[in-house]
Design a protein around this motif. Structure first.
Motif, PDB file in Angstrom:
ATOM      1  N   PHE A   1       0.835  -1.205   0.000  1.00  0.00           N
ATOM      2  CA  PHE A   1       0.000   0.000   0.000  1.00  0.00           C
ATOM      3  C   PHE A   1       0.868   1.252   0.000  1.00  0.00           C
ATOM      4  O   PHE A   1       2.067   1.195   0.270  1.00  0.00           O
TER       5      PHE A   1
ATOM      6  N   ARG B   1      -8.231  -2.072  -1.676  1.00  0.00           N
ATOM      7  CA  ARG B   1      -7.141  -1.312  -2.291  1.00  0.00           C
ATOM      8  C   ARG B   1      -7.544  -0.787  -3.659  1.00  0.00           C
ATOM      9  O   ARG B   1      -7.239   0.363  -4.019  1.00  0.00           O
TER      10      ARG B   1
ATOM     11  N   ILE C   1      -2.455   2.770  -3.675  1.00  0.00           N
ATOM     12  CA  ILE C   1      -1.412   1.903  -4.222  1.00  0.00           C
ATOM     13  C   ILE C   1      -0.032   2.557  -4.127  1.00  0.00           C
ATOM     14  O   ILE C   1       0.096   3.783  -4.179  1.00  0.00           O
TER      15      ILE C   1
ATOM     16  N   ALA D   1      -7.150  -0.619   5.169  1.00  0.00           N
ATOM     17  CA  ALA D   1      -7.630  -1.671   4.272  1.00  0.00           C
ATOM     18  C   ALA D   1      -8.146  -2.871   5.051  1.00  0.00           C
ATOM     19  O   ALA D   1      -9.172  -3.464   4.689  1.00  0.00           O
TER      20      ALA D   1
ATOM     21  N   ALA E   1      -2.686   3.351   5.061  1.00  0.00           N
ATOM     22  CA  ALA E   1      -3.486   2.747   3.990  1.00  0.00           C
ATOM     23  C   ALA E   1      -3.650   1.259   4.228  1.00  0.00           C
ATOM     24  O   ALA E   1      -4.730   0.687   4.014  1.00  0.00           O
ATOM     25  N   ALA E   2      -2.591   0.601   4.694  1.00  0.00           N
ATOM     26  CA  ALA E   2      -2.654  -0.833   4.993  1.00  0.00           C
ATOM     27  C   ALA E   2      -3.569  -1.100   6.177  1.00  0.00           C
ATOM     28  O   ALA E   2      -4.396  -2.024   6.157  1.00  0.00           O
TER      29      ALA E   2
ATOM     30  N   ARG F   1      -7.634  -6.782  -1.047  1.00  0.00           N
ATOM     31  CA  ARG F   1      -7.284  -6.375  -2.411  1.00  0.00           C
ATOM     32  C   ARG F   1      -8.410  -5.529  -3.028  1.00  0.00           C
ATOM     33  O   ARG F   1      -8.144  -4.525  -3.705  1.00  0.00           O
TER      34      ARG F   1
END
Length: 373
Positions: A75, A225, A231, A84, A80-81, A222
């Motif tokens: 990520f 994301r 990304i 997610a 962001a990770a 996924r």
């Protein structure tokens, strides 16, 4: 063939050798790929996948769970990770358990979760206190060692209890890295990290990752994301993969420096609240020693007030005043300046770098002397 951490880090994720091609292919800069006929290949559009991510994700997976089949997704940042996992696995009406003493942005995450109709419970990391609020939860979020207080919880104990209660388990492994702790081996469903920190180790990349065994869970992450487009850039992914080769070398020096620094700080009268899981006298050492192979690069301690802490930071010559951790150059900060952590005004979060141990310890002790004068 069983190999050590250094060998694994150096070779992780490398493609099969091709004559006249580089060992680690350069970053692939492409928003789209050639797609004649039906789109059945792995690379179609730049928000979905990229060959440079693939090499990095395989490398991280090999470090997170050597010899096992796992899926890793990279990520644009650690947050962001984290987002997610939380937002792909939770829906309105679910309950999540977060650490009360975790990363500074978690209160903002809590507010957003609650706005989406998700119940949030919190409990401290230390003493496995999150066990007391697990009933009916969909997801348990663990951060160990905690940031910035460095408390440690028993991951296997919490994971077993959470699974028995029907909850998933995610572990923020940023501070430890896979060379210090492998959450999936301890029973977690997700291992999550900000690779901005120790994994890449040079303070020049924003990156994060999620690793899990279950294909359905990975598919949910996924999908999230793809929806939000969080990304990594191909250049960042390539630089991160290159940096992994020195992870074991960096981690060993940083951990040795952190321990030496903690031992030196333990002899100072003006220092209180000293925490480092690698110290035999630390309240978390027994638990940490059971589940960690390296104790990380971060040491925390308290100086007598804000002004004293600022004098100390200003007197350091080999240490940058910065807010991140895990880099090859030592950093330190008065954590209370941000206002989001429940810490004293004189609380210092110190990230030991890769400098010569004697030089670093001498610089810190000299700065303490100047601050106290």
């Amino acid at each position: 063939m069983t190999v050590g951490d250094g060998t694994r880090a150096v070779r992780a994720g490398l493609p099969e050798p091709v004559k006249y091609e580089p060992t680690l292919p350069g970053p692939v800069f492409s928003a789209h790929f050639h797609l004649p006929g039906e789109a059945s290949g792995p690379y179609t559009y730049g928000r979905d996948d990229n060959p440079t991510w693939t090499h990095l994700e395989r490398a991280i997976g090999e470090l997170e769970a050597p010899g096992e089949s796992v899926e890793t997704l990279t990520f644009a940042s650690g947050m962001a990770a984290i987002s997610a996992v939380l937002f792909s696995q939770l829906t309105a009406g679910d309950t999540v358990v977060l650490p009360a003493d975790g990363y500074q942005v978690l209160p903002m995450v809590r507010a957003q979760l609650e706005a989406y109709g998700i119940e949030v419970r919190t409990a401290p990391t230390g003493g496995d206190a999150q066990l007391s609020v697990l009933d009916g939860a969909r997801l348990l979020w663990i951060e160990t060692p905690s940031n910035p207080g460095l408390d440690v919880c028993d991951v296997r104990r919490l994971a077993d209890a959470a699974h028995a209660a029907g909850a998933l388990v995610a572990v923020d492994n940023t501070l430890a890295t896979p060379l210090g702790q492998r959450p999936l081996e301890l029973g977690a469903d997700f291992s999550v990290a900000s690779d901005t920190k120790g994994m890449t180790g040079h303070g020049d990349i924003l990156l994060g990752h999620v690793t899990c065994r279950d294909a359905e869970m990975a598919a949910g992450v996924r999908r999230w994301r793809k929806i939000v487009g969080a990304i990594p850039g191909p250049m960042e992914a390539w630089l991160a993969h290159r940096s992994l080769a020195t992870l074991q070398l960096r981690a060993d020096r940083q951990c040795a420096n952190a321990l030496a620094l903690a031992q030196a700080l333990g002899g100072r009268d003006e220092v209180s609240g000293l925490r480092y899981p690698g110290l035999a006298t630390d309240p978390s050492h027994t638990t940490a020693a059971r589940q960690m192979r390296r104790f990380g690069c971060v040491v925390s301690f308290v100086l007598p007030g804000r002004a004293h802490a600022e004098r100390f930071l200003g007197a350091l010559r080999l240490v940058d005043e910065a807010t991140s951790f895990g880099g090859v150059r030592s950093t330190a900060e008065r954590r209370g300046r941000w206002g989001g952590d429940a810490v004293p005004e004189g609380f210092i979060r110190f990230s030991a770098g890769a400098e010569d141990t004697t030089d670093l310890v001498a610089d810190v002790l000299r700065a303490l002397d100047e601050a106290a004068a």
